[in-house]
Motif scaffolding. Sequence first.
Motif, PDB file in Angstrom:
ATOM      1  N   TYR A  29       0.820  -1.210   0.000  1.00  0.00           N
ATOM      2  CA  TYR A  29       0.000   0.000   0.000  1.00  0.00           C
ATOM      3  C   TYR A  29       0.857   1.265   0.000  1.00  0.00           C
ATOM      4  CZ  TYR A  29      -4.103  -2.894   0.781  1.00  0.00           C
ATOM      5  OH  TYR A  29      -5.113  -3.823   0.625  1.00  0.00           O
ATOM      6  N   LEU A  30       2.038   1.199   0.597  1.00  0.00           N
ATOM      7  CA  LEU A  30       2.943   2.351   0.532  1.00  0.00           C
ATOM      8  C   LEU A  30       3.366   2.626  -0.904  1.00  0.00           C
ATOM      9  CD1 LEU A  30       5.220   1.721   3.666  1.00  0.00           C
ATOM     10  CD2 LEU A  30       3.328   3.333   3.453  1.00  0.00           C
ATOM     11  N   ILE A  31       3.586   1.561  -1.689  1.00  0.00           N
ATOM     12  CA  ILE A  31       3.932   1.748  -3.113  1.00  0.00           C
ATOM     13  C   ILE A  31       2.784   2.418  -3.852  1.00  0.00           C
ATOM     14  CG2 ILE A  31       4.405   0.502  -5.256  1.00  0.00           C
ATOM     15  CD1 ILE A  31       5.967  -1.539  -3.600  1.00  0.00           C
ATOM     16  N   LEU A  32       1.542   1.998  -3.561  1.00  0.00           N
ATOM     17  CA  LEU A  32       0.389   2.622  -4.217  1.00  0.00           C
ATOM     18  C   LEU A  32       0.261   4.093  -3.839  1.00  0.00           C
ATOM     19  CD1 LEU A  32      -2.300  -0.212  -3.830  1.00  0.00           C
ATOM     20  CD2 LEU A  32      -0.841   0.284  -5.811  1.00  0.00           C
ATOM     21  N   LEU A  33       0.526   4.417  -2.562  1.00  0.00           N
ATOM     22  CA  LEU A  33       0.440   5.811  -2.141  1.00  0.00           C
ATOM     23  C   LEU A  33       1.535   6.661  -2.771  1.00  0.00           C
ATOM     24  CD1 LEU A  33      -0.393   5.272   1.648  1.00  0.00           C
ATOM     25  CD2 LEU A  33      -1.928   6.225  -0.073  1.00  0.00           C
ATOM     26  N   LEU A  34       2.730   6.086  -2.864  1.00  0.00           N
ATOM     27  CA  LEU A  34       3.833   6.841  -3.475  1.00  0.00           C
ATOM     28  C   LEU A  34       3.601   7.031  -4.974  1.00  0.00           C
ATOM     29  CD1 LEU A  34       6.899   5.286  -1.606  1.00  0.00           C
ATOM     30  CD2 LEU A  34       5.998   7.603  -1.349  1.00  0.00           C
ATOM     31  N   ARG A  35       2.967   6.073  -5.617  1.00  0.00           N
ATOM     32  CA  ARG A  35       2.638   6.252  -7.033  1.00  0.00           C
ATOM     33  C   ARG A  35       1.696   7.438  -7.228  1.00  0.00           C
ATOM     34  NH1 ARG A  35       1.178   0.032  -8.842  1.00  0.00           N
ATOM     35  NH2 ARG A  35       3.324  -0.825  -8.785  1.00  0.00           N
ATOM     36  N   ALA A  36       0.733   7.573  -6.301  1.00  0.00           N
ATOM     37  CA  ALA A  36      -0.225   8.677  -6.403  1.00  0.00           C
ATOM     38  C   ALA A  36       0.321   9.968  -5.837  1.00  0.00           C
ATOM     39  CB  ALA A  36      -1.526   8.299  -5.701  1.00  0.00           C
ATOM     40  N   GLY A  37       1.495   9.924  -5.228  1.00  0.00           N
ATOM     41  CA  GLY A  37       2.074  11.136  -4.660  1.00  0.00           C
ATOM     42  C   GLY A  37       1.404  11.600  -3.390  1.00  0.00           C
ATOM     43  N   LYS A  38       0.811  10.696  -2.605  1.00  0.00           N
ATOM     44  CA  LYS A  38       0.123  11.050  -1.369  1.00  0.00           C
ATOM     45  C   LYS A  38       0.970  10.647  -0.165  1.00  0.00           C
ATOM     46  CE  LYS A  38      -4.462  10.328  -3.413  1.00  0.00           C
ATOM     47  NZ  LYS A  38      -5.732   9.577  -3.325  1.00  0.00           N
ATOM     48  N   GLY A  39       1.112  11.568   0.769  1.00  0.00           N
ATOM     49  CA  GLY A  39       1.844  11.277   2.005  1.00  0.00           C
ATOM     50  C   GLY A  39       3.260  10.811   1.760  1.00  0.00           C
ATOM     51  N   ALA A  40       3.982  11.528   0.889  1.00  0.00           N
ATOM     52  CA  ALA A  40       5.321  11.079   0.504  1.00  0.00           C
ATOM     53  C   ALA A  40       6.253  11.036   1.702  1.00  0.00           C
ATOM     54  CB  ALA A  40       5.877  11.996  -0.588  1.00  0.00           C
ATOM     55  N   GLU A  41       6.206  12.066   2.540  1.00  0.00           N
ATOM     56  CA  GLU A  41       7.135  12.117   3.679  1.00  0.00           C
ATOM     57  C   GLU A  41       6.875  10.984   4.667  1.00  0.00           C
ATOM     58  OE1 GLU A  41       8.478  15.232   7.213  1.00  0.00           O
ATOM     59  OE2 GLU A  41       7.014  15.826   5.677  1.00  0.00           O
ATOM     60  N   LEU A  42       5.604  10.767   5.054  1.00  0.00           N
ATOM     61  CA  LEU A  42       5.262   9.703   6.002  1.00  0.00           C
ATOM     62  C   LEU A  42       5.538   8.332   5.406  1.00  0.00           C
ATOM     63  CD1 LEU A  42       4.048   8.900   8.721  1.00  0.00           C
ATOM     64  CD2 LEU A  42       1.778   9.001   7.661  1.00  0.00           C
ATOM     65  N   CYS A  43       5.217   8.123   4.133  1.00  0.00           N
ATOM     66  CA  CYS A  43       5.460   6.822   3.505  1.00  0.00           C
ATOM     67  C   CYS A  43       6.954   6.515   3.429  1.00  0.00           C
ATOM     68  CB  CYS A  43       4.851   6.800   2.108  1.00  0.00           C
ATOM     69  SG  CYS A  43       3.042   6.866   2.093  1.00  0.00           S
ATOM     70  N   ALA A  44       7.768   7.522   3.127  1.00  0.00           N
ATOM     71  CA  ALA A  44       9.212   7.307   3.076  1.00  0.00           C
ATOM     72  C   ALA A  44       9.763   6.954   4.450  1.00  0.00           C
ATOM     73  CB  ALA A  44       9.890   8.555   2.523  1.00  0.00           C
ATOM     74  N   LYS A  45       9.290   7.652   5.488  1.00  0.00           N
ATOM     75  CA  LYS A  45       9.746   7.371   6.852  1.00  0.00           C
ATOM     76  C   LYS A  45       9.396   5.946   7.280  1.00  0.00           C
ATOM     77  CE  LYS A  45       9.079   8.929  11.615  1.00  0.00           C
ATOM     78  NZ  LYS A  45       8.372   9.912  12.490  1.00  0.00           N
ATOM     79  N   ILE A  46       8.155   5.527   6.987  1.00  0.00           N
ATOM     80  CA  ILE A  46       7.723   4.180   7.371  1.00  0.00           C
ATOM     81  C   ILE A  46       8.480   3.124   6.568  1.00  0.00           C
ATOM     82  CG2 ILE A  46       5.754   2.613   7.373  1.00  0.00           C
ATOM     83  CD1 ILE A  46       3.967   5.003   7.944  1.00  0.00           C
ATOM     84  N   SER A  47       8.709   3.364   5.301  1.00  0.00           N
ATOM     85  CA  SER A  47       9.416   2.391   4.459  1.00  0.00           C
ATOM     86  C   SER A  47      10.828   2.158   4.970  1.00  0.00           C
ATOM     87  CB  SER A  47       9.441   2.882   3.014  1.00  0.00           C
ATOM     88  OG  SER A  47       8.134   3.083   2.516  1.00  0.00           O
ATOM     89  N   VAL A  48      11.552   3.223   5.259  1.00  0.00           N
ATOM     90  CA  VAL A  48      12.934   3.085   5.748  1.00  0.00           C
ATOM     91  C   VAL A  48      12.953   2.356   7.085  1.00  0.00           C
ATOM     92  CG1 VAL A  48      14.958   4.363   6.529  1.00  0.00           C
ATOM     93  CG2 VAL A  48      13.730   5.094   4.471  1.00  0.00           C
ATOM     94  N   PHE A  49      12.009   2.694   7.984  1.00  0.00           N
ATOM     95  CA  PHE A  49      11.993   2.054   9.297  1.00  0.00           C
ATOM     96  C   PHE A  49      11.695   0.558   9.193  1.00  0.00           C
ATOM     97  CE2 PHE A  49       9.604   0.579  12.986  1.00  0.00           C
ATOM     98  CZ  PHE A  49      10.522   0.835  13.993  1.00  0.00           C
ATOM     99  N   LEU A  50      10.716   0.167   8.364  1.00  0.00           N
ATOM    100  CA  LEU A  50      10.369  -1.252   8.239  1.00  0.00           C
ATOM    101  C   LEU A  50      11.523  -2.049   7.638  1.00  0.00           C
ATOM    102  CD1 LEU A  50       6.668  -1.033   6.986  1.00  0.00           C
ATOM    103  CD2 LEU A  50       7.476  -1.646   9.262  1.00  0.00           C
ATOM    104  N   ILE A  51      12.215  -1.477   6.662  1.00  0.00           N
ATOM    105  CA  ILE A  51      13.348  -2.199   6.050  1.00  0.00           C
ATOM    106  C   ILE A  51      14.470  -2.355   7.066  1.00  0.00           C
ATOM    107  CG2 ILE A  51      15.120  -2.049   4.267  1.00  0.00           C
ATOM    108  CD1 ILE A  51      13.034  -0.722   2.491  1.00  0.00           C
ATOM    109  N   LYS A  52      14.709  -1.328   7.878  1.00  0.00           N
ATOM    110  CA  LYS A  52      15.746  -1.427   8.898  1.00  0.00           C
ATOM    111  C   LYS A  52      15.387  -2.455   9.973  1.00  0.00           C
ATOM    112  CE  LYS A  52      18.940   1.646   7.845  1.00  0.00           C
ATOM    113  NZ  LYS A  52      20.370   1.311   7.771  1.00  0.00           N
TER     114      LYS A  52
END
Length: 800
Positions: A690-713
């Motif tokens: 769902y983060l990929i879908l949100l980033l495709r639409a350009g919604k909540g870019a800052e929050l999605c990037a923060k969550i993505s980096v944290f989950l991968i770490k």
Amino acid sequence: KTIRNQWSIQKRSLRCKTQKKSKNDSTHPASDDDVFRYIGSLQPPANLNLSTASSNNEGVASIHFHPNSRYVGVCRANDRVIEIYAARSEVEAQKKRRRRLRRRREKQNVLASTVDIGSAKKRGLLDDPDSDEEHHGEIEKADGKSNNTSLLELSHDAIKAMDEFEYRGTIRAAQKIRGFAFAPIQERGGGIRVVLALATNALEVHSLPTPSKHALGVPVSSAKVSTLDMYGHPTGIRSVALSSDDSMACTVSKNMAKVWNVANRSCLRSLAVAHSGKSASASYYCLCTAFLPGNTHVVIGTREGHLILMDVASGDTVFTEVNAHDGAIWSLDLHRPTPNQDSMSLVTGSADKSVKYWSIESQKDESRHPMLVHARTLQMSDDVMCVRFSHSTDPTKRLIFVASLDSTIKVFFDDSLKFFLSLYGHKLPVLAFDSSDDDTILASGGADKSIKIWGLDFGDTHRTLYGHEDSITDLKFVRRTHNFFTCSKDKTLRFWDGDRFEQILLLNGHASEVCALAISRTGAFILSGGMDRQVRVWERTKDIVFLDEERERELEDMFDKVDGSRKDENTADVLLKAQKDGEEQLNADDDENDKPQSEAAVKQNILSVSSGDRIMEAIEMADKETKEIAAFRKLQDEKGGDGQRAPNPMMFGMDPPQYLLWVLRSVKSVDLEQSLLVLPLTHVERLMHYLILLLRAGKGAELCAKISVFLIKAHLSQIVANRTMTTPLRELKSLVRQRTTETRDTVGFNIAAMKIIARIANERKNERIDYGEKSMKDIWAGMGLGSDIRGRNEHKKGNK
């Protein structure tokens, strides 16, 4: 007057602490304390034989002062005596000091004359003239002072502890003393009373009178006034049983059985469990008990393998079946008479791998007391841990359940002892079980900390429940319901719903492991007993229980509990640990990755856990909604329609990715990372989708990037090991980089524009603007704040 015991507080020094020391104070050593001064120790008279030498060497366990501050008691560890000292007045203390100094001078004169005569006779040419120091040591010993008794030297002229206190007497107890206290009231004549708590869980009250006028200074002996030894068990309680009318309760422990009145919580009788023909030393260790029909007798099973019948009214042992089993009797149960069957039978399970049936008959003598007669035996392959009858009134349908040491529960028909079912699933031996009144389900608990609910039709497992942190010791169903109580070694009781398979209540109160339960016929109250020697009564109230609140309260207690067994790791520690595992797997050499990119050090709490649950529910709801949308579109394509699907009201009319973004934004930033750590790996994969879908639409870019980096770490090693995540990760990487670059450019553009505006404003701040004949509306219309007014004015001019 301040009582001094070994250390005296100098009040004058306390008042003059902030003042400069006088010249006379400079003569004192620098190590002297200005507040406390050692004045000696309290020693009983040497001619009194208080206790053995080994007990005198024990340290002091407790010291208590009388409420009037005139007496002090000293109790040594592992001892049976208490030394009582009385505080002298100031005049009496000075008088005692003068008498002590006078006696010392007299002894010195006598010893000096003796030493002179002896030295004149024995001294020769080879004698050392400095040997007189030995005689000084003898004088010191004669004064009662030894170099080993104190590390501090005391002046002979100063007031000592024995001048301040007078040895008044000794209180002797029957057993070792665990604690004592002075009674707040004083007896007639000035005597005092002391209450002793003994190691046998008994209380004794002793009276110490004042010495007579003709024998002042002579120690007096105490007298025992009363003893309270009927209440309470001296050791842990192993079993609890209720009478048929719920008016009496029987609890058993090591060599002791007690019958209680449930209504007023009083002990009716204490029964010493021993063979009637032997001495009291031949006592038995009780393990289980039950009331016989009529509530006039109780049957007790012992660790030695005996069955004992005791009369409640008289407290006598009326019948003993010696060596009823060759091992410990762990469990017993009674089959009460039914309308179709008048006979009563007792079943016992023992460590000798056998289950024995006993018929209850009357003795043939005049007493007509009941007795036990062995009827039949069911041999098992392992030790029997628990045995129970079913509740069926039909003799042909009545079952007997037997739990053995092989972690299984075997079900037999009661009339023929024919094998019916074998219930297996526990990893460790089953310690307790019970069946519902309708015999449709059976609940069992064991040493593996789990509760299993079985169906008695086919022996299938309905559900496995977890909640206790230690072995489950007892389990009882509430009459005419599928709800049951459990107790455990984790000091708690829990109330469960057997139909919905969930916990209703958690009851705390015991200080040690809980061993036994007993539930009333109506379920209005339950009794629990444990190794803390307490019998607790839990009553049912009319308060409504909300399960969500109970779960939240239990989670709060779990998080607030600080016992050292659970370490709360902050986010940085979790990330470092996960990154270290990932580096070991990938053999990464980049030193830049040694530090986590997020270091929010917050402890896991109830808010973070509840937020994690909300995120999981949102992911599951989004998945369900996505599937329904796909099914609807497929159906429309097949039919060729162009209908519109109604939005989901539970998602406030938003599409699944947008709804998930709304839930993520509702979580507080301080709890976001700990909430994400609660998610399992399957939910993490769906969240990244769902983060990929949100980033495709350009919604909540800052929050999605923060969550993505944290989950991968946080889940680096698991994500890398999952090859299906490779393609989504590459797309996520490019999208995060693209959206963060766009955000950076936007922020940079805005910052540059703000700098230009600030520079222009700074250049024109001193210029005077002449508006001429412009009205106030025209002035505001030319500014940004009046754009709406300007638009309306232009619209009016156009209409004219």
